[in-house]
Scaffold this active site. Structure first.
Site, PDB file in Angstrom:
ATOM      1  N   LYS A 122      61.355 -40.078 -30.461  1.00  0.00           N
ATOM      2  CA  LYS A 122      62.426 -39.882 -29.480  1.00  0.00           C
ATOM      3  C   LYS A 122      62.828 -38.411 -29.354  1.00  0.00           C
ATOM      4  CE  LYS A 122      64.642 -44.408 -29.301  1.00  0.00           C
ATOM      5  NZ  LYS A 122      65.925 -45.100 -29.271  1.00  0.00           N
ATOM      6  N   LYS A 206      52.332 -50.686 -25.549  1.00  0.00           N
ATOM      7  CA  LYS A 206      53.323 -51.766 -25.511  1.00  0.00           C
ATOM      8  C   LYS A 206      54.055 -51.820 -24.182  1.00  0.00           C
ATOM      9  CE  LYS A 206      56.667 -52.514 -28.367  1.00  0.00           C
ATOM     10  NZ  LYS A 206      57.688 -52.394 -29.419  1.00  0.00           N
ATOM     11  N   LYS A 209      60.482 -50.451 -21.560  1.00  0.00           N
ATOM     12  CA  LYS A 209      61.407 -50.113 -20.474  1.00  0.00           C
ATOM     13  C   LYS A 209      61.300 -48.646 -20.096  1.00  0.00           C
ATOM     14  CE  LYS A 209      65.093 -50.012 -23.913  1.00  0.00           C
ATOM     15  NZ  LYS A 209      66.119 -50.873 -24.486  1.00  0.00           N
TER      16      LYS A 209
END
Ligand code: TRP
Length: 344
Positions: A122, A206, A209
């Site tokens: 992140k 994967k 979102k």
């Protein structure tokens, strides 16, 4: 130490999990998490929350945060969580999470957090510009779990490392403060048919979102047309479906679509192949589209119905927070006494 030794956790199996209110939920969240929550609530005490404290670790529009929380709550309810059975609440309504997180910030070691791969992913190249909250995110997660002395945590594979950290924190706390067994060492529940749902555009990553392509995922709020179209356009290969699951190896898109079918139908991938072996995607995709519409369509509809009455959602969250606090407050009171706080 304390006058009275704190009691080790000897209660029943207790399940806890949470989802961050950032972005739309999709098929991967549904099969990987929400279906499991709904099932587990009937097996044991279950606490399911919306992680709005965690949402603040990255920028989120204050005008949207509350409605995002309601939307996740609507998804919980629409996928079968029953507020009379499970305890459903927003993290920010239970201050005990943040209070315990402070104590855990003092238990966890910098070296442990330095190893967390989710932070590295992140933060990317800009570690020095990330919030301190993003860095200590997994410590708050440990507090979320242990403030209820939860024993089992249904999460995706990507959260396994955070669960290991949670166990390390529990163990060090129990050891350093001479409170053997006070916190249980919780386990991740990651298995199950929906454990890894991949992008519809690329079977090697994967479903997420944060993928810029909306066609890569089926959102919980997609209507029937959108669901069917995304399945029809999903990437595939030119071969027919094989007879044996092992022969799906090296065909990530085929493997994913068979897996999605299996998870939605409550079957194994082998059972799906028993039915469709020898058929190509021209035949298989319309069946998958029908199945996806029949399972996911009503969920989106129910979410829209629930979201039309935010006051009812808030009432459910309010009642859930009260029940959650009734469990968390005595645990935090014990912690304050154990560490020797003046207010303990
Ligand atoms: N980190 C989790 C995720 O990204 C969300 C989360 C926060 C969570 N606190 C938790 C999950 C406690 C399980 C238990 O999916």
């Amino acid at each position: 130490m304390t006058d009275q030794a704190p009691a080790p956790y000897a209660g029943p199996k207790r399940v806890l999990s949470g989802v961050q209110p950032t972005g739309d939920l999709h098929l991967g969240n549904y099969l990987g998490a929400l279906v499991k929550f709904a099932r587990l609530q009937h097996e044991t005490q279950t606490f399911i929350f919306v992680a709005d404290l965690h949402a603040l670790t990255e920028w989120v529009d204050p005008k949207k945060l509350k409605s995002n929380v309601r939307e996740i709550t609507a998804a919980y309810l629409a996928t079968g969580l029953d507020p009379k059975v499970a305890t459903i609440f927003a993290q920010s309504a239970v201050p005990e999470h943040a209070e315990l997180a402070w104590v855990f910030n003092c238990v966890a070691r910098l070296g442990w957090l330095d190893r967390m791969t989710q932070f590295k992913d992140k933060a990317g190249k800009h570690k020095e510009r990330s919030s301190v909250g993003l860095y200590t995110y997994p410590v708050l997660q440990a507090a979320d779990i242990l403030v209820y002395r939860a024993t089992h945590v249904p999460v995706g594979e990507d959260q396994r490392q955070h669960l290991e950290l949670t166990r390390d924190i529990a163990q060090k706390f129990n050891h350093d403060f001479e409170a053997p067994g006070f916190f249980p060492l919780p386990e991740a529940l990651t298995q199950g048919p929906g454990a890894r749902i991949m992008s519809l555009r690329d079977g090697s990553v994967k479903m997420s979102k944060s993928d810029p392509s909306d066609a890569s995922r089926i959102n919980l709020t997609d209507d029937a047309d959108a669901i069917a179209q995304k399945v029809r356009k999903a990437r595939t290969d030119a071969d027919v479906l094989p007879e044996k699951v092992d022969d799906l190896a090296g065909r990530p898109e085929a493997q994913n679509l068979v897996g999605v079918y299996a998870a939605l139908a409550g079957k194994t991938s082998q059972e799906v192949l028993d039915e469709y072996a020898g058929q190509g995607f021209g035949a298989f995709k319309p069946k998958l589209a029908d199945l996806a519409v029949s399972v996911m369509g009503p969920i989106g509809g129910e979410m829209r119905r629930l979201l039309a009455d935010p006051a009812e959602i808030d009432r459910i969250l309010g009642a859930g927070a009260e029940r959650a606090r009734a469990v968390a407050a005595p645990v935090l009171a014990d912690v304050k006494r154990i560490v020797g706080y003046w207010a303990g």
